[in-house]
Design a protein around this motif. Structure first.
Motif, PDB file in Angstrom:
ATOM      1  N   PHE A 129      42.591  52.628  46.591  1.00 43.69           N
ATOM      2  CA  PHE A 129      41.383  52.941  45.838  1.00 43.69           C
ATOM      3  C   PHE A 129      40.676  51.703  45.306  1.00 43.69           C
ATOM      4  CE2 PHE A 129      39.358  53.716  41.692  1.00 43.69           C
ATOM      5  CZ  PHE A 129      38.259  54.441  42.142  1.00 43.69           C
ATOM      6  N   ASP A 130      41.381  50.827  44.589  1.00 44.33           N
ATOM      7  CA  ASP A 130      40.704  49.687  43.975  1.00 44.33           C
ATOM      8  C   ASP A 130      40.070  48.779  45.025  1.00 44.33           C
ATOM      9  OD1 ASP A 130      40.095  48.170  41.430  1.00 44.33           O
ATOM     10  OD2 ASP A 130      41.140  46.616  42.573  1.00 44.33           O
ATOM     11  N   ALA A 131      40.760  48.529  46.111  1.00 44.90           N
ATOM     12  CA  ALA A 131      40.213  47.679  47.173  1.00 44.90           C
ATOM     13  C   ALA A 131      38.983  48.333  47.806  1.00 44.90           C
ATOM     14  CB  ALA A 131      41.269  47.389  48.228  1.00 44.90           C
ATOM     15  N   THR A 132      39.022  49.636  47.984  1.00 41.02           N
ATOM     16  CA  THR A 132      37.879  50.357  48.539  1.00 41.02           C
ATOM     17  C   THR A 132      36.698  50.310  47.577  1.00 41.02           C
ATOM     18  OG1 THR A 132      39.344  51.829  49.769  1.00 41.02           O
ATOM     19  CG2 THR A 132      37.087  52.593  49.424  1.00 41.02           C
ATOM     20  N   LEU A 133      36.960  50.550  46.293  1.00 40.99           N
ATOM     21  CA  LEU A 133      35.907  50.491  45.281  1.00 40.99           C
ATOM     22  C   LEU A 133      35.282  49.105  45.242  1.00 40.99           C
ATOM     23  CD1 LEU A 133      34.390  51.798  42.884  1.00 40.99           C
ATOM     24  CD2 LEU A 133      36.276  50.991  41.424  1.00 40.99           C
ATOM     25  N   ARG A 134      36.081  48.075  45.281  1.00 39.67           N
ATOM     26  CA  ARG A 134      35.547  46.706  45.255  1.00 39.67           C
ATOM     27  C   ARG A 134      34.715  46.404  46.507  1.00 39.67           C
ATOM     28  NH1 ARG A 134      37.146  43.817  41.109  1.00 39.67           N
ATOM     29  NH2 ARG A 134      38.897  44.586  39.882  1.00 39.67           N
ATOM     30  N   TRP A 135      35.171  46.862  47.661  1.00 39.80           N
ATOM     31  CA  TRP A 135      34.402  46.665  48.888  1.00 39.80           C
ATOM     32  C   TRP A 135      33.051  47.373  48.781  1.00 39.80           C
ATOM     33  CZ3 TRP A 135      32.142  49.780  52.488  1.00 39.80           C
ATOM     34  CH2 TRP A 135      31.708  49.165  53.660  1.00 39.80           C
ATOM     35  N   TYR A 136      33.083  48.633  48.342  1.00 35.13           N
ATOM     36  CA  TYR A 136      31.857  49.429  48.226  1.00 35.13           C
ATOM     37  C   TYR A 136      30.881  48.753  47.266  1.00 35.13           C
ATOM     38  CZ  TYR A 136      28.829  53.469  47.514  1.00 35.13           C
ATOM     39  OH  TYR A 136      27.738  54.299  47.438  1.00 35.13           O
ATOM     40  N   CYS A 137      31.372  48.360  46.101  1.00 34.39           N
ATOM     41  CA  CYS A 137      30.493  47.727  45.112  1.00 34.39           C
ATOM     42  C   CYS A 137      29.909  46.421  45.649  1.00 34.39           C
ATOM     43  CB  CYS A 137      31.234  47.511  43.805  1.00 34.39           C
ATOM     44  SG  CYS A 137      31.505  49.045  42.873  1.00 34.39           S
ATOM     45  N   ALA A 138      30.710  45.634  46.354  1.00 35.98           N
ATOM     46  CA  ALA A 138      30.201  44.391  46.933  1.00 35.98           C
ATOM     47  C   ALA A 138      29.091  44.675  47.947  1.00 35.98           C
ATOM     48  CB  ALA A 138      31.338  43.612  47.589  1.00 35.98           C
ATOM     49  N   GLN A 139      29.258  45.725  48.759  1.00 37.14           N
ATOM     50  CA  GLN A 139      28.234  46.081  49.744  1.00 37.14           C
ATOM     51  C   GLN A 139      26.925  46.503  49.080  1.00 37.14           C
ATOM     52  OE1 GLN A 139      28.721  45.698  53.157  1.00 37.14           O
ATOM     53  NE2 GLN A 139      30.535  44.709  52.326  1.00 37.14           N
ATOM     54  N   ARG A 140      27.030  47.072  47.887  1.00 34.34           N
ATOM     55  CA  ARG A 140      25.856  47.598  47.176  1.00 34.34           C
ATOM     56  C   ARG A 140      25.378  46.667  46.067  1.00 34.34           C
ATOM     57  NH1 ARG A 140      24.368  50.765  51.159  1.00 34.34           N
ATOM     58  NH2 ARG A 140      23.931  48.575  51.300  1.00 34.34           N
ATOM     59  N   HIS A 141      25.846  45.428  46.064  1.00 33.28           N
ATOM     60  CA  HIS A 141      25.434  44.410  45.080  1.00 33.28           C
ATOM     61  C   HIS A 141      25.728  44.835  43.646  1.00 33.28           C
ATOM     62  CE1 HIS A 141      23.556  42.340  48.407  1.00 33.28           C
ATOM     63  NE2 HIS A 141      22.892  43.435  48.699  1.00 33.28           N
ATOM     64  N   ILE A 142      26.875  45.468  43.446  1.00 33.14           N
ATOM     65  CA  ILE A 142      27.319  45.858  42.110  1.00 33.14           C
ATOM     66  C   ILE A 142      28.449  44.915  41.722  1.00 33.14           C
ATOM     67  CG2 ILE A 142      28.346  47.664  40.687  1.00 33.14           C
ATOM     68  CD1 ILE A 142      27.171  49.725  42.679  1.00 33.14           C
ATOM     69  N   ALA A 143      28.222  44.107  40.701  1.00 35.38           N
ATOM     70  CA  ALA A 143      29.263  43.193  40.227  1.00 35.38           C
ATOM     71  C   ALA A 143      30.365  44.016  39.574  1.00 35.38           C
ATOM     72  CB  ALA A 143      28.663  42.201  39.234  1.00 35.38           C
ATOM     73  N   LEU A 144      31.578  43.827  40.048  1.00 40.60           N
ATOM     74  CA  LEU A 144      32.708  44.568  39.517  1.00 40.60           C
ATOM     75  C   LEU A 144      33.841  43.586  39.246  1.00 40.60           C
ATOM     76  CD1 LEU A 144      33.842  47.421  38.896  1.00 40.60           C
ATOM     77  CD2 LEU A 144      34.759  47.426  41.211  1.00 40.60           C
ATOM     78  N   GLY A 145      33.956  43.201  38.002  1.00 42.16           N
ATOM     79  CA  GLY A 145      35.051  42.313  37.615  1.00 42.16           C
ATOM     80  C   GLY A 145      36.228  43.156  37.166  1.00 42.16           C
ATOM     81  N   ALA A 146      36.805  42.786  36.027  1.00 39.92           N
ATOM     82  CA  ALA A 146      37.878  43.586  35.448  1.00 39.92           C
ATOM     83  C   ALA A 146      37.303  44.936  35.036  1.00 39.92           C
ATOM     84  CB  ALA A 146      38.470  42.860  34.240  1.00 39.92           C
ATOM     85  N   HIS A 147      38.033  45.995  35.316  1.00 42.44           N
ATOM     86  CA  HIS A 147      37.549  47.335  34.992  1.00 42.44           C
ATOM     87  C   HIS A 147      38.743  48.247  34.748  1.00 42.44           C
ATOM     88  CE1 HIS A 147      38.721  49.196  38.802  1.00 42.44           C
ATOM     89  NE2 HIS A 147      38.416  48.038  39.352  1.00 42.44           N
ATOM     90  N   LYS A 148      38.462  49.419  34.193  1.00 42.79           N
ATOM     91  CA  LYS A 148      39.517  50.403  33.941  1.00 42.79           C
ATOM     92  C   LYS A 148      39.258  51.687  34.715  1.00 42.79           C
ATOM     93  CE  LYS A 148      41.013  48.377  29.774  1.00 42.79           C
ATOM     94  NZ  LYS A 148      41.981  48.439  28.775  1.00 42.79           N
ATOM     95  N   ILE A 149      38.673  51.562  35.905  1.00 41.19           N
ATOM     96  CA  ILE A 149      38.428  52.727  36.750  1.00 41.19           C
ATOM     97  C   ILE A 149      39.708  53.023  37.520  1.00 41.19           C
ATOM     98  CG2 ILE A 149      37.017  53.725  38.583  1.00 41.19           C
ATOM     99  CD1 ILE A 149      34.882  51.597  37.901  1.00 41.19           C
ATOM    100  N   GLU A 150      40.332  54.138  37.200  1.00 44.31           N
ATOM    101  CA  GLU A 150      41.536  54.570  37.901  1.00 44.31           C
ATOM    102  C   GLU A 150      41.391  56.036  38.262  1.00 44.31           C
ATOM    103  OE1 GLU A 150      45.056  53.806  35.671  1.00 44.31           O
ATOM    104  OE2 GLU A 150      44.632  51.668  35.461  1.00 44.31           O
ATOM    105  N   LEU A 151      41.900  56.404  39.418  1.00 38.10           N
ATOM    106  CA  LEU A 151      41.869  57.801  39.815  1.00 38.10           C
ATOM    107  C   LEU A 151      42.769  58.620  38.894  1.00 38.10           C
ATOM    108  CD1 LEU A 151      42.034  57.530  43.709  1.00 38.10           C
ATOM    109  CD2 LEU A 151      40.020  57.922  42.275  1.00 38.10           C
TER     110      LEU A 151
END
Length: 167
Positions: free
Chosen positions: A138-160
């Motif tokens: 999940f986290d790797a997928t979320l980071r890939w998606y955000c990078a593709q959409r120009h969303i800066a995603l540093g440290a976060h607490k998004i967990e399934l």
């Protein structure tokens, strides 16, 4: 309400803009989604520190026997880009001869593949997708998606969310 040409131009500009997510430094509150076993969270997207009507939408299926989730961008209540992570799903493309007829497993309905097929009035209609092989967690997928959409995603607490019943 924007017409189709104006809507597509607005989404094009939004996709190119540098973005951040609001409120991801604290644990998120998941709500019930469309399906009984699904959970949903909508995270406001900011451009230049301002929030408008755009969200990162995540649907999770914690009761599913394997990892299953969806990450999407909502723009004025329309899903304009979505990544479906489901190892068992088969998606049929039917609007482009350049795409494979069937996509098996995780797949990405990018804005670029669907911008010409957008139908105002159909909030979740994204008919074209490509296979997604870039990540399997999940986290790797979320980071890939955000990078593709120009969303800066540093440290976060998004967990399934975790399953609530025994499988």
């Amino acid at each position: 309400m924007l017409g189709k040409v104006e809507f597509v131009a607005a989404v094009d500009a939004f996709m190119l803009a540098q973005k951040t997510l609001a409120g991801v430094d604290a644990p998120l509150t998941w709500q019930r989604a469309r399906d009984d076993d699904a959970r949903r969270v909508k995270i406001p997207i900011q451009v230049d520190g301002e929030q408008h009507d755009q969200y990162l939408l995540i649907d999770a299926f914690p009761e599913h026997e394997s990892l299953k989730f969806c990450v999407a961008i909502m723009f004025s209540e329309y899903v304009v880009c979505r990544l479906d992570f489901d190892l068992e799903v088969v998606h049929g493309n039917n609007h482009s001869h350049e795409l494979p007829l069937l996509v098996v497993g995780p797949h990405w309905h990018s804005w670029e593949l669907n911008r010409t097929t957008i139908e105002l009035g159909h909030r979740f209609h994204l008919p074209n997708a490509l296979e997604f092989h870039e990540a399997r967690q999940f986290d790797a997928t979320l980071r890939w998606y955000c990078a593709q959409r120009h969303i800066a995603l540093g440290a976060h607490k998004i967990e399934l969310p975790h399953a609530e019943r025994l499988l």
